[in-house]
Scaffold this motif. Structure first.
Motif, PDB file in Angstrom:
ATOM      1  N   PRO A  18       0.812  -1.227   0.000  1.00 29.68           N
ATOM      2  CA  PRO A  18       0.000   0.000   0.000  1.00 29.68           C
ATOM      3  C   PRO A  18       0.842   1.273   0.000  1.00 29.68           C
ATOM      4  O   PRO A  18       0.503   2.253  -0.660  1.00 29.68           O
ATOM      5  N   SER A  22       0.940   4.177  -2.940  1.00 25.25           N
ATOM      6  CA  SER A  22       0.603   5.588  -2.721  1.00 25.25           C
ATOM      7  C   SER A  22       1.654   6.507  -3.341  1.00 25.25           C
ATOM      8  O   SER A  22       1.332   7.560  -3.893  1.00 25.25           O
ATOM      9  N   THR A  80      -5.531   8.769   3.380  1.00 28.47           N
ATOM     10  CA  THR A  80      -5.460   7.336   3.673  1.00 28.47           C
ATOM     11  C   THR A  80      -5.851   7.047   5.115  1.00 28.47           C
ATOM     12  O   THR A  80      -6.573   6.079   5.396  1.00 28.47           O
ATOM     13  N   TYR A  83      -9.561   7.290   5.376  1.00 23.23           N
ATOM     14  CA  TYR A  83     -10.185   6.110   4.757  1.00 23.23           C
ATOM     15  C   TYR A  83     -10.077   4.890   5.669  1.00 23.23           C
ATOM     16  O   TYR A  83     -11.049   4.130   5.838  1.00 23.23           O
ATOM     17  N   ASN A  99      -1.740  -1.977   7.254  1.00 21.25           N
ATOM     18  CA  ASN A  99      -2.105  -0.559   7.336  1.00 21.25           C
ATOM     19  C   ASN A  99      -1.249   0.209   8.332  1.00 21.25           C
ATOM     20  O   ASN A  99      -1.173   1.440   8.265  1.00 21.25           O
ATOM     21  N   PHE A 102       1.442   2.872   7.292  1.00 24.96           N
ATOM     22  CA  PHE A 102       1.098   4.285   7.080  1.00 24.96           C
ATOM     23  C   PHE A 102       1.283   5.084   8.373  1.00 24.96           C
ATOM     24  O   PHE A 102       1.722   6.231   8.334  1.00 24.96           O
TER      25      PHE A 102
END
Length: 437
Positions: A18, A22, A80, A83, A99, A102
């Motif tokens: 991810p 990005s 992000t 979200y 995740n 991030f």
């Protein structure tokens, strides 16, 4: 390969990488924006040459990278985080360990971006409110003597995030999780105070507000994820004996929905312990508050700093402001080009002489002005110490006497003309530490 297979493969790649995805998404957008920004200038520059055609792609690459890295990517990281939080609220199954990358990237990058943005705003992090600055410089938003307290609380919050987010839930005591949440609360409160402190207006402060917003989003999502994860694990009832207090504590820790409240209550003794430890390292007990209030120029500031000195490119203005007070003998504050400057007699005499030239011999004045604009400004940029300013002051003394002779030979009231130079709204006494510039 069919369109559906390509789409599913793309989704799988995004899920596996991810963060890389990005970055890949942002770069083309930045390059497109840079191309649209550079093309009008390129078209207005006349007929294209080989050098211009070579410079265009280099300019697009540089501007595109800067746009993607420092403007678009912070917005992408914040989007992000939004979200991920609302996706978790709608569907708990979306909470995925990938995740967390991030979160690990967003906070350090947010600190870096904030430092760079404030640097563009000419914020001097080493200067407290007691110091006098120059031109558009601003004092530090965090009191330097209390900065250790702020950083310890920030690092404590980050440590709490690592505990809550990375330790396996089945092997982690609930009390340790609640303690980690308390630490996250402290870090989030510090980030909110930071956002309040540096906020000026919606446009210029937006990049600086992204870090506090992301800290809030990360804290909310991490705690919500842990609560949902705890509720999906079957638990056995523990026998605590006949002590009512321990039975109540056990029920609170077994009920994950009460963790946020328990963390809030535990946050205060944790803060007290941190303050007590920091006192041993020389921090004041009230450093948590003084870090924000012992400042100037910011929203939570309670101090008024000395007025900034305007460093003009007129090298005699630089001499008057930058030399040692006993030598250059500053008189007062004056106004030049809408800015306050320190005025001494040498500067006033030179400006009065220029007025005489402009009134009596305009052509000679233009020639002198052009010569000064060509050579005077570079000299001003070389004056970077009080001793250099003192030297320029002494070298200018013969010219000052010559200017005075011309004034007394051509003007009926020369001293009046000298006295009114650079007169503006402010004629107050100048600060005593002007020689530090």
């Amino acid at each position: 390969m069919s369109y559906k297979n390509k789409k599913s493969k793309l989704k799988e790649t995004i899920k596996k990488r991810p963060l890389l995805s990005s970055v890949i998404v942002v770069l083309p957008i930045g390059l497109a924006g840079a191309f649209l920004a550079c093309m009008p200038t390129f078209l207005r520059s006349g007929a294209p040459s080989a050098e211009k055609l070579l410079a265009l792609p280099l300019s697009v690459l540089f501007v595109g990278f800067m746009l993607a890295a420092f403007v678009l990517y912070p917005l992408v990281l914040t989007g992000t985080e939004l979200y991920l939080l609302f996706g978790l609220a709608m569907n708990p199954a979306k909470a995925h360990a990938r995740n967390r990358i991030f979160d690990i990237v967003t906070v350090p990058l947010g600190l870096l971006y904030s430092h760079l943005y404030l640097g563009l705003m000419e914020v001097n992090f080493a200067s407290d409110w007691t110091e006098q600055l120059a031109n558009a410089q601003q004092h530090t938003p965090i009191y330097t003597q209390s900065a250790l307290t702020v950083w310890v609380i920030v690092l404590t919050g980050f440590a709490g995030y690592l505990i809550v987010s990375f330790l396996p839930l089945k092997k982690t005591p609930p009390l340790l999780l609640v303690l980690g949440m308390s630490a996250m609360y402290l870090g989030t409160i510090e980030s909110i105070l930071w956002g309040i402190q540096i906020y000026q207006d919606p446009f210029t402060s937006l990049p600086l507000l992204l870090l506090p917003l992301n800290c809030i989003l990360i804290t909310a999502r991490t705690i919500l994820t842990k609560i949902r994860e705890w509720e999906r694990i079957p638990h056995e009832m523990h026998k605590i004996g006949q002590v009512p207090f321990l039975r109540r504590c056990s029920r609170i820790l077994d009920n994950a929905r009460l963790w946020p409240l328990a963390a809030f209550l535990l946050m205060w003794p944790l803060l007290g312990i941190l303050i007590a430890v920091l006192v041993l390292f020389g921090q004041a007990p009230d450093s948590v508050i003084r870090a924000w209030t012992e400042t100037s120029d910011w929203n939570l500031s309670r101090r008024v700093a000395p007025q900034n000195i305007y460093y003009d490119e007129h090298y005699l203005c630089t001499v008057a402001a930058g030399g040692h007070r006993k030598i250059v003998k500053p008189l007062r504050l004056g106004v030049r080009h809408g800015h306050e400057v320190i005025v001494n007699r040498q500067l006033c005499v030179a400006n009065a002489f220029e007025q005489i030239l402009e009134e009596r011999t305009p052509r000679l004045h233009r020639a002198v002005r052009n010569f000064y604009d060509k050579y005077g400004f570079p000299v001003a940029r070389c004056i970077r110490s009080p001793y250099m300013a003192d030297l320029i002051y002494y070298l200018m003394k013969p010219l000052e006497w010559a200017f005075l002779a011309v004034l007394y030979l051509t003007d009926v009231r020369p001293e009046d003309r000298i006295a009114v130079q650079y007169m503006g709204q402010s004629t107050v006494e100048i600060p005593g530490n002007c020689h530090s510039f």
